[in-house]
Design an enzyme around this catalytic site. Structure first.
Site, short mmCIF file in Angstrom:
data_model
loop_
_atom_site.label_atom_id
_atom_site.label_comp_id
_atom_site.label_asym_id
_atom_site.label_seq_id
_atom_site.Cartn_x
_atom_site.Cartn_y
_atom_site.Cartn_z
N LYS A 44 0.84 -1.19 0.00
CA LYS A 44 0.00 0.00 0.00
C LYS A 44 0.88 1.25 0.00
O LYS A 44 1.89 1.32 0.71
CB LYS A 44 -0.89 -0.04 1.25
CG LYS A 44 -1.84 1.12 1.44
CD LYS A 44 -2.61 0.92 2.73
CE LYS A 44 -3.63 2.02 2.98
NZ LYS A 44 -4.39 1.77 4.24
N SER B 227 -9.16 1.72 3.14
CA SER B 227 -8.20 2.46 2.36
C SER B 227 -7.16 1.58 1.65
O SER B 227 -6.42 2.08 0.80
CB SER B 227 -7.46 3.46 3.27
OG SER B 227 -6.75 2.80 4.30
N SER C 299 -9.90 -0.69 7.16
CA SER C 299 -9.21 -0.42 5.90
C SER C 299 -8.42 -1.57 5.32
O SER C 299 -7.99 -1.50 4.17
CB SER C 299 -8.27 0.79 6.08
OG SER C 299 -9.01 1.97 6.27
#
Length: 464
Positions: A81, A156, A180
């Site tokens: 990420k 996210s 997330s």
């Protein structure tokens, strides 16, 4: 699709050790597949092709020279990420002002995977400064769900989930403050775990740990197959001398859990946001499956779950979002994505003074006490990850949808570990997953139950 790409990281590593495939062949196959799927998905935002191939060549040479692998993930690619630093890359966190210099060092967890032999292959998309349940920002744009391009992959850690689901990477790293890691895993049909608060060091994550909300979030591993999460956790745990929140608790092997001794609760309605009929049916089917292997399973829930949403929002929004606005300003982010603006508007409703903030923390104390009291009778909870399958783009911020994220927020508040595994699909072909929460430090229990469910229902299925 090259069938190698569907395998778990553990299976891929076994093939490399057996000299049935080289790291170069494996990494090249992943890079070629990313180039094929990413234009329509927009999950990878930075490609590490040259470095990855160089590391793969070194891995193959070392294996030929020494006759043994450097670590359990020798030669295996992974994705990260874009809020987690990788040396030589820009960690944007998806926000306009974060055109920072390239990272000088790997985040602690990236470094640990490297030491186990794994090779970074791509950075993946996320929302503006991580504040949305969709992965869309003004720097890189929107990531589409690999099962339906009109739907979000979640946030996210949405780019990470989409990349793994589409076989661009076998495993990766995300982070989770309100769901997330788990929501994107559910929307994309992969598996993941939010570890116990204090389990993994967050050194090298942006934004960094600290402040009053730091207890809410953790970095967590993501993969297509449950069998990869336990080995990943065993490599990632342990203090690093930088993140003071980390507790050096031993990580137990999920394979050693006696399912026949576990007492499990399940529910489809947390008293605040009920699951739709398709999600409820999948959770009920999961409970029926577990009834054949665990000591007991009952439909039950902690009464305080109904307050999880408001309590999480109170802790995030005690200052009405002012600290977040100031932080964005300090970065030079003067323009926000509409989803981040929507978050800030929601936080405004929870603005309070010092006395009110003290009240919020008293509420958290009561919430935790009642949640822990529930665990006197149960070892784990099986429940929805979210109230419905993956949402249309832009719909997560709507009040009627936003309430559904209370199902993941519940375990950020307690700091309990919670795993996600696909157990079914919707009538429209979208994945439907369940969440398995367990006591602090008992990731082994959550993963053992998730593994049983994966075996019963098949887990991840390749997008068509």
């Amino acid at each position: 699709m090259n069938e190698l790409l569907r395998l778990s990281a553990i299976e891929q590593a076994s093939l490399i050790r057996a000299r049935k495939v080289s790291s170069q062949e494996l990494v090249q196959a992943h890079l070629e597949h990313i180039s094929f799927v990413n234009p329509g998905m927009n999950a990878a935002v930075e490609f590490l092709a040259d470095c990855a191939m160089a590391e793969a060549r070194s891995a193959d040479q070392a294996l030929a020279r020494n006759g043994s692998a450097a670590g359990p993930l020798h030669g295996i690619p992974f994705s990260i990420k874009d809020s987690i630093e990788v040396a030589g890359t820009v960690c944007t966190a998806g926000t306009m002002g974060r055109a920072a210099p390239k990272s000088a060092a790997d985040a602690t967890l990236v470094a640990r995977l490297r030491r186990a032999g794994a090779i970074p292959i791509a950075k993946t998309n996320l929302p503006d400064l991580l504040f949305a349940f969709e992965s869309d920002n003004l720097v890189f744009g929107r990531t589409n769900n690999p099962y339906d391009g009109t739907r979000t992959c979640g946030g996210s850690s949405g780019g990470e989930a989409a990349m793994i689901a589409a076989c661009g990477s076998p495993m990766g790293l995300g982070s989770d403050a309100a769901g997330s890691v788990r929501v994107p895993a559910a929307f994309c049909g992969i598996t993941s775990i939010k570890p116990t608060s204090g389990r993994l060091p967050r050194t090298g994550h942006f934004p960094p740990a600290g402040g009053w909300i730091e207890r809410l979030w953790q970095i967590g591993p993501m993969a297509r197959h449950v069998e990869d999460l336990g080995p990943m956790m065993s490599l990632l745990v342990g203090s690093d001398g930088s993140d003071p929140s980390v507790v050096d608790m031993p990580f137990a092997d999920p394979a050693q859990v006696d399912l026949g001794e576990l007492r499990v609760a399940f529910f489809t309605d947390n008293g605040f946001a009920a699951a739709d009929s398709e999600v409820a049916a999948v959770v009920q089917a999961a409970a029926a499956s577990l009834s054949r292997v665990v000591k007991s399973i009952e439909e039950d829930r902690p009464g305080v779950l109904a307050y999880a949403y408001d309590l999480e929002m109170k802790l995030l929004g005690a200052d009405g979002g002012d600290s977040l606005r100031r932080y964005l300003e300090s970065l030079g982010s003067t323009t926000f994505h509409p989803l981040l603006t929507g978050w800030l508007q929601k936080l405004e409703a929870y603005r309070t003074d010092l006395s009110g903030f003290q009240g919020y923390w008293a509420e958290l104390d009561r919430y935790e006490a009642e949640m822990f009291a529930f665990l006197r009778n149960y070892d784990a909870i099986v429940c929805p990850v979210y109230t419905q399958p993956a949402l249309p783009h832009g719909a997560s911020i709507l009040d009627e949808n936003f309430r559904g994220f209370s199902h993941t927020m519940a375990y950020n508040l307690t700091g309990w570990p919670a795993a996600v595994v696909r157990c079914g699909g919707s009538s429209s072909g979208l994945p439907i997953s369940v969440q398995v929460a367990a006591s602090p430090w008992r990731e082994d229990v959550a993963l053992a139950l998730a593994g049983s469910l994966e075996k019963a229902f098949g887990g991840w299925k390749a997008p068509k």
